[in-house]
Motif scaffolding. Sequence first.
Motif, PDB file in Angstrom:
ATOM      1  N   TYR A   1      -9.978   3.134  -4.163  1.00 14.79           N
ATOM      2  CA  TYR A   1      -9.641   4.542  -4.379  1.00 14.79           C
ATOM      3  C   TYR A   1      -8.256   4.639  -5.004  1.00 14.79           C
ATOM      4  N   THR A   2      -7.367   5.394  -4.426  1.00 17.00           N
ATOM      5  CA  THR A   2      -6.043   5.549  -5.005  1.00 17.00           C
ATOM      6  C   THR A   2      -5.265   4.236  -4.938  1.00 17.00           C
ATOM      7  N   ILE A   3      -4.594   3.913  -6.050  1.00 11.83           N
ATOM      8  CA  ILE A   3      -3.740   2.732  -6.113  1.00 11.83           C
ATOM      9  C   ILE A   3      -2.333   3.203  -6.465  1.00 11.83           C
ATOM     10  N   ALA A   4      -1.368   2.543  -5.892  1.00 13.15           N
ATOM     11  CA  ALA A   4       0.011   2.976  -6.106  1.00 13.15           C
ATOM     12  C   ALA A   4       0.947   1.782  -6.242  1.00 13.15           C
ATOM     13  N   TRP A   5       2.064   2.035  -6.893  1.00 14.56           N
ATOM     14  CA  TRP A   5       3.180   1.097  -6.930  1.00 14.56           C
ATOM     15  C   TRP A   5       4.328   1.689  -6.131  1.00 14.56           C
ATOM     16  N   PHE A   6       4.896   0.885  -5.253  1.00  9.62           N
ATOM     17  CA  PHE A   6       6.089   1.232  -4.513  1.00  9.62           C
ATOM     18  C   PHE A   6       7.172   0.223  -4.899  1.00  9.62           C
ATOM     19  N   ARG A   7       8.402   0.561  -4.568  1.00  6.13           N
ATOM     20  CA  ARG A   7       9.480  -0.398  -4.757  1.00  6.13           C
ATOM     21  C   ARG A   7      10.483  -0.283  -3.617  1.00  6.13           C
ATOM     22  N   GLU A   8      11.142  -1.383  -3.379  1.00  6.57           N
ATOM     23  CA  GLU A   8      12.144  -1.427  -2.309  1.00  6.57           C
ATOM     24  C   GLU A   8      13.362  -2.170  -2.825  1.00  6.57           C
ATOM     25  N   ALA A   9      14.458  -1.434  -2.944  1.00 10.29           N
ATOM     26  CA  ALA A   9      15.714  -2.023  -3.381  1.00 10.29           C
ATOM     27  C   ALA A   9      16.516  -2.443  -2.151  1.00 10.29           C
ATOM     28  N   PRO A  10      17.438  -3.383  -2.306  1.00 11.35           N
ATOM     29  CA  PRO A  10      18.248  -3.839  -1.170  1.00 11.35           C
ATOM     30  C   PRO A  10      18.967  -2.675  -0.493  1.00 11.35           C
TER      31      PRO A  10
ATOM     32  N   LYS B   1      17.742  -0.062   0.781  1.00 11.52           N
ATOM     33  CA  LYS B   1      17.087   1.236   0.617  1.00 11.52           C
ATOM     34  C   LYS B   1      15.674   1.206   1.188  1.00 11.52           C
ATOM     35  N   GLN B   2      15.148   2.391   1.454  1.00 13.24           N
ATOM     36  CA  GLN B   2      13.781   2.479   1.954  1.00 13.24           C
ATOM     37  C   GLN B   2      12.795   2.269   0.814  1.00 13.24           C
ATOM     38  N   ARG B   3      11.619   1.795   1.180  1.00 13.75           N
ATOM     39  CA  ARG B   3      10.561   1.657   0.193  1.00 13.75           C
ATOM     40  C   ARG B   3      10.169   3.041  -0.315  1.00 13.75           C
ATOM     41  N   GLU B   4      10.030   3.163  -1.634  1.00 13.72           N
ATOM     42  CA  GLU B   4       9.719   4.460  -2.216  1.00 13.72           C
ATOM     43  C   GLU B   4       8.528   4.367  -3.161  1.00 13.72           C
ATOM     44  N   LEU B   5       7.806   5.479  -3.258  1.00  9.57           N
ATOM     45  CA  LEU B   5       6.680   5.562  -4.170  1.00  9.57           C
ATOM     46  C   LEU B   5       7.185   5.681  -5.602  1.00  9.57           C
TER      47      LEU B   5
ATOM     48  N   VAL C   1      12.098  -4.947  -5.381  1.00  6.93           N
ATOM     49  CA  VAL C   1      10.813  -5.630  -5.221  1.00  6.93           C
ATOM     50  C   VAL C   1       9.734  -4.567  -5.368  1.00  6.93           C
ATOM     51  N   TYR C   2       8.801  -4.815  -6.241  1.00  4.75           N
ATOM     52  CA  TYR C   2       7.718  -3.861  -6.507  1.00  4.75           C
ATOM     53  C   TYR C   2       6.456  -4.307  -5.786  1.00  4.75           C
ATOM     54  N   TYR C   3       5.866  -3.359  -5.065  1.00  6.19           N
ATOM     55  CA  TYR C   3       4.679  -3.637  -4.272  1.00  6.19           C
ATOM     56  C   TYR C   3       3.500  -2.795  -4.753  1.00  6.19           C
ATOM     57  N   CYS C   4       2.344  -3.417  -4.752  1.00  6.46           N
ATOM     58  CA  CYS C   4       1.103  -2.732  -5.049  1.00  6.46           C
ATOM     59  C   CYS C   4       0.465  -2.294  -3.734  1.00  6.46           C
ATOM     60  N   ASN C   5      -0.127  -1.116  -3.740  1.00  6.34           N
ATOM     61  CA  ASN C   5      -0.774  -0.578  -2.542  1.00  6.34           C
ATOM     62  C   ASN C   5      -2.103   0.040  -2.950  1.00  6.34           C
ATOM     63  N   ALA C   6      -3.154  -0.248  -2.198  1.00  3.48           N
ATOM     64  CA  ALA C   6      -4.465   0.276  -2.575  1.00  3.48           C
ATOM     65  C   ALA C   6      -5.270   0.701  -1.355  1.00  3.48           C
ATOM     66  N   ASP C   7      -6.027   1.751  -1.536  1.00  4.54           N
ATOM     67  CA  ASP C   7      -6.949   2.286  -0.531  1.00  4.54           C
ATOM     68  C   ASP C   7      -8.333   1.727  -0.877  1.00  4.54           C
ATOM     69  N   ILE C   8      -8.859   0.859  -0.014  1.00  4.82           N
ATOM     70  CA  ILE C   8     -10.049   0.088  -0.376  1.00  4.82           C
ATOM     71  C   ILE C   8     -11.128   0.191   0.697  1.00  4.82           C
TER      72      ILE C   8
END
Length: 120
Positions: free
Chosen positions: A32-41, A43-47, A92-99
């Motif tokens: 379903y929905t797929i997203a990229w998040f990122r987390e900088a040193p 800082k909180q992870r953000e969409l 750091v960039y993270y992939c997130n998916a609703d599967i």
Amino acid sequence: QVQLVESGGGLVQPGRSLSLSCAASGRISSIYTIAWFREAPGKQRELVAMITTSSNTFYADSVKGRFTISRDNAKNTVYLRMNSLKPDDTAVYYCNADIRTPDGSRANYWGQGTQVTVSS
């Protein structure tokens, strides 16, 4: 077992471009929905960006006009094209998916992350 694997990170100079990929594998019925998040040193992870099954997209204000998210449903892959990169994009960039899996269950999955560093 479902896995999300990101690739494409690295070191790039300010103003240059970089493309990230995230491939989903395993026993998958639907993504379903797929997203990229990122987390900088420090800082909180953000969409950063997200894309729905019908390819509707959303972008964080900080990347709007510079980043483009897309998906290839046949390959179970999502992409993030990043243009005009800035040092503030370092994270750091993270992939997130609703599967949904064949047993009918539906869950949210994360990749392991890929480092993007923007520096001269």
